[in-house]
Design an enzyme around this catalytic site. Structure first.
Site, PDB file in Angstrom:
ATOM      1  N   SER A 143     -14.708  11.307  -4.078  1.00  0.00           N
ATOM      2  CA  SER A 143     -14.601   9.949  -3.812  1.00  0.00           C
ATOM      3  C   SER A 143     -14.461   9.001  -4.941  1.00  0.00           C
ATOM      4  O   SER A 143     -13.762   8.362  -5.028  1.00  0.00           O
ATOM      5  CB  SER A 143     -15.771   9.452  -2.750  1.00  0.00           C
ATOM      6  OG  SER A 143     -15.847   7.952  -2.955  1.00  0.00           O
ATOM      7  N   TRP A 169     -11.241   9.270  -6.470  1.00  0.00           N
ATOM      8  CA  TRP A 169     -10.386   8.649  -5.732  1.00  0.00           C
ATOM      9  C   TRP A 169     -10.395   7.251  -6.228  1.00  0.00           C
ATOM     10  O   TRP A 169      -9.448   6.770  -6.343  1.00  0.00           O
ATOM     11  CB  TRP A 169     -10.614   8.648  -4.240  1.00  0.00           C
ATOM     12  CG  TRP A 169      -9.940   7.735  -3.521  1.00  0.00           C
ATOM     13  CD1 TRP A 169      -8.646   8.140  -2.920  1.00  0.00           C
ATOM     14  CD2 TRP A 169      -9.885   6.358  -3.174  1.00  0.00           C
ATOM     15  NE1 TRP A 169      -8.071   7.117  -2.046  1.00  0.00           N
ATOM     16  CE2 TRP A 169      -8.921   6.033  -2.329  1.00  0.00           C
ATOM     17  CE3 TRP A 169     -10.973   5.432  -3.290  1.00  0.00           C
ATOM     18  CZ2 TRP A 169      -8.891   4.612  -1.727  1.00  0.00           C
ATOM     19  CZ3 TRP A 169     -11.027   4.335  -2.791  1.00  0.00           C
ATOM     20  CH2 TRP A 169      -9.923   3.828  -2.264  1.00  0.00           C
ATOM     21  N   HIS A 170     -11.441   6.781  -6.368  1.00  0.00           N
ATOM     22  CA  HIS A 170     -11.482   5.487  -6.989  1.00  0.00           C
ATOM     23  C   HIS A 170     -10.684   5.301  -8.492  1.00  0.00           C
ATOM     24  O   HIS A 170     -10.690   4.024  -8.724  1.00  0.00           O
ATOM     25  CB  HIS A 170     -13.059   5.086  -7.088  1.00  0.00           C
ATOM     26  CG  HIS A 170     -13.664   4.533  -6.024  1.00  0.00           C
ATOM     27  ND1 HIS A 170     -14.122   5.328  -4.913  1.00  0.00           N
ATOM     28  CD2 HIS A 170     -13.874   3.419  -5.105  1.00  0.00           C
ATOM     29  CE1 HIS A 170     -14.705   4.901  -3.820  1.00  0.00           C
ATOM     30  NE2 HIS A 170     -14.505   3.522  -4.082  1.00  0.00           N
ATOM     31  N   GLY A 171     -11.001   6.138  -9.269  1.00  0.00           N
ATOM     32  CA  GLY A 171     -10.631   5.890 -10.691  1.00  0.00           C
ATOM     33  C   GLY A 171     -10.179   7.406 -11.231  1.00  0.00           C
ATOM     34  O   GLY A 171     -10.883   8.406 -11.058  1.00  0.00           O
ATOM     35  N   PHE A 210      -6.497   0.518  -7.086  1.00  0.00           N
ATOM     36  CA  PHE A 210      -6.609   1.941  -6.692  1.00  0.00           C
ATOM     37  C   PHE A 210      -5.201   2.131  -5.743  1.00  0.00           C
ATOM     38  O   PHE A 210      -5.208   2.873  -4.910  1.00  0.00           O
ATOM     39  CB  PHE A 210      -7.860   1.984  -5.743  1.00  0.00           C
ATOM     40  CG  PHE A 210      -8.972   1.654  -6.756  1.00  0.00           C
ATOM     41  CD1 PHE A 210      -9.800   0.576  -6.118  1.00  0.00           C
ATOM     42  CD2 PHE A 210      -9.311   2.235  -7.565  1.00  0.00           C
ATOM     43  CE1 PHE A 210     -10.970   0.189  -6.889  1.00  0.00           C
ATOM     44  CE2 PHE A 210     -10.359   1.986  -8.302  1.00  0.00           C
ATOM     45  CZ  PHE A 210     -11.251   0.950  -8.034  1.00  0.00           C
TER      46      PHE A 210
END
Lengths: 480, 81
Positions: free
Chosen positions: A324, A327-329, A480
């Site tokens: 996660s 995924w955010h950055g 994102f």
């Protein structure tokens, strides 16, 4: 086009009017065209990305309809994931990957010149890739049927209210609504407008106003210290909540104008009594995605069979939140952020029973949300800092006294008015969020006498007009 | 195993997992009916059910349970195999 832009203010009423004027059979294609137009308003070439993801996942779904052999089905799901995640990897993570490899080689003294590409991260790609991967997995689990109509499916993938920053919708919720016959529902549409107004309030009056105070500190950390950091940290936790939940409210409200109910994405998370419980109320569409398509498969995987339930849960939890974070950055600070979130939840698990008892007492009801907020805000520093060393610098100087004189003179001391407005806005937000736990606040207001209702509506609109931050600031989650 | 036996055992499991001896479940019971039955507890609950009945659910099934009735149907299927 951003939600808080003039272009959108023209786009939305036009699409809305056309949608309810044309016969039912043209509505889906209208949504599709409008959504692609909306996406292309950022960059015309983006259309190829979303088409690629749509076509690949559509075909995967149709293949799964015919293919009954277990191994081949797994292959189709894997193939779809590789292609779509591959696209995401290329645009979002290639440079990060390349730089990390270079850094690793260099630390071993091996000269290595990794390639970096000049790539712009396409808006929304992180969201619709996840949405389509979920569709294919759902079809493979036989939780839903493969969609035959390409137009319907493409509209489901690109539906403009949720296209660029979610909520990441589930096939079973959104696809049937796209396909169904819709009749104009005045209550639903007006509820949508009210929800949009509330979203704009959170975004324009709170998030955008707090943003400069946060940016000023994080951009030049050595120029500040101590209490400056504390304020920036707290403000950022509030900013990201208001920015993102505000966006979600606008998205959900917009969808209601078209007779579609998207899923709730935030549910007063800062009132929660543990980080674990907070994640059930924060960015719900994403955390439930990770739960159903990563965490549960890990917990039930063959690899986990030999381990105890506790070990399976802990390891899966950390892996899921690392993913996660990633995924955010594309950055180590995001991965650390994710890892810390996972770790705290693992540490909270054994404390479950005492926390449950504490929650029933008044002291617990007040202190546990404070703990949760502070813990979440502390970990968020990794999210906001420009990199890991900045984050560590922040923590080393967090207790360095009362901050710099400059900061105080230029912010708190000089302008009492903005701070009074901020405090009042936050009070209104807190009351709304607390009340939301008991009832639907918008529906409650809508059921009052006409003069009470209009007091709220006009009051809110005027407040937004008077106190919104200037300029068209971006939504934090658009990157994102 | 009969439905009565199944629900008796299920009640036991629910009472243990949620630390509440007053819980009694029926086919229509959902997560909304039991305080603390969130997605995290769901995993603990499923593990306890698997343990109690000596069965294993598939991921697709775990994600899909909408109420206790659906869970019970699958348990019966598995146990009587």
């Amino acid at each position: 086009m951003l939600f808080n832009s003039i272009a959108f203010a023209f786009f939305l009423p036009i699409v809305f009017a056309l949608y309810w004027i044309v016969p039912q059979k043209y509505r889906t294609i209208l949504i599709l065209v409008a959504s692609y137009y909306f996406y292309m308003s950022w960059n015309v070439k983006y259309v190829f990305l979303i088409l690629f993801v749509t076509v690949v996942s559509y075909i995967s779904g149709r293949l799964l309809e015919k293919e009954k052999r277990e191994k081949q089905r797994k292959g189709i799901v894997a193939g779809n994931a590789v292609l779509c995640l591959g696209l995401l990897f290329f645009f979002k993570y290639f440079n990060f990957f390349s730089e990390s490899v270079t850094a690793a080689f260099r630390s071993f003294g091996i000269p290595w010149d990794g390639i970096t590409l000049k790539l712009i991260l396409p808006v929304g790609i992180s969201f619709y890739t996840l949405q389509t991967i979920a569709y294919v997995i759902d079809v493979s689990r036989e939780n839903c049927k493969a969609e035959r109509s390409f137009v319907d499916y493409a509209a489901f993938v690109s539906f403009f209210p949720q296209l660029v920053a979610g909520p990441i919708e589930r096939t079973e919720n959104l696809l049937p609504q796209i396909k169904s016959e819709k009749h104009f529902d005045y209550d639903q549409a007006t509820y949508g407008l009210k929800l949009m107004a509330w979203g704009f309030y959170k975004k324009l009056v709170i998030a955008d106003v707090l943003s400069p105070y946060v940016d000023r500190t994080f951009e030049v950390l050595p120029a500040h210290k101590g209490v400056d950091y504390l304020i920036a940290m707290i403000f950022f936790a509030i900013q990201v909540y208001c920015d993102f939940s505000g966006y979600s409210d606008i998205a959900i409200g917009t969808a209601k104008l078209f007779g579609i109910d998207l899923m709730k994405n935030f549910d007063s998370p800062y009132l929660e009594t543990s980080i674990t419980r907070l994640w059930g109320k924060w960015h719900i569409s994403l955390s439930s995605w990770f739960r159903d398509y990563l965490y549960l498969p890990l917990v039930y995987s063959k690899a986990g069979e030999k381990l105890s339930v506790k070990m399976r849960h802990s390891i899966s939890m950390v892996i899921t939140f690392l993913a996660s974070g990633l995924w955010h950055g594309a950055g180590w600070n995001f991965i650390v952020w994710g890892g810390l979130q996972g770790l705290v939840q693992v540490l909270e698990k054994p404390l479950e029973k005492p926390m449950r008892r504490a929650r029933k007492k008044t002291a617990g009801k007040l202190l546990l949300p404070v703990y949760t907020f502070v813990m979440f805000a502390l970990i968020l520093v990794f999210f906001r800092a420009q990199n890991i060393s900045d984050a560590f610098y922040f923590f080393r100087h967090l207790f360095d006294g009362f901050g710099t004189k400059d900061y105080w003179i230029n912010t708190i001391a000089l302008w009492p008015l903005p701070f009074a407005v901020i405090l009042f806005s936050l009070l209104v937000l807190t009351v709304f969020d607390i009340a939301s736990q008991k009832t639907d606040v918008i529906r409650w207001i809508s059921a009052r006498k006409w003069y009470v209702r209009y007091l709220f509506y006009i009051g809110l609109l005027m407040f937004i007009m008077l106190f919104k931050a200037s300029g068209e600031a971006e939504f934090v989650y658009f990157q994102f | 195993m009969t439905k009565e036996e199944l629900y008796e055992k299920l009640n036991q499991v629910f009472r243990e997992v949620f630390d509440d001896d007053s819980i009694t479940v029926n086919p229509e019971t959902t997560a909304d009916d039991i305080e603390d039955w969130d997605s995290l507890e769901h995993i603990t609950l499923v593990a306890a059910v698997e343990n109690c009945f000596h069965i294993k659910f598939k991921v697709g099934e775990v994600v899909r349970f909408r109420n206790v009735g659906e869970m019970a149907d699958i348990i019966l299927e598995r146990v009587n195999q």
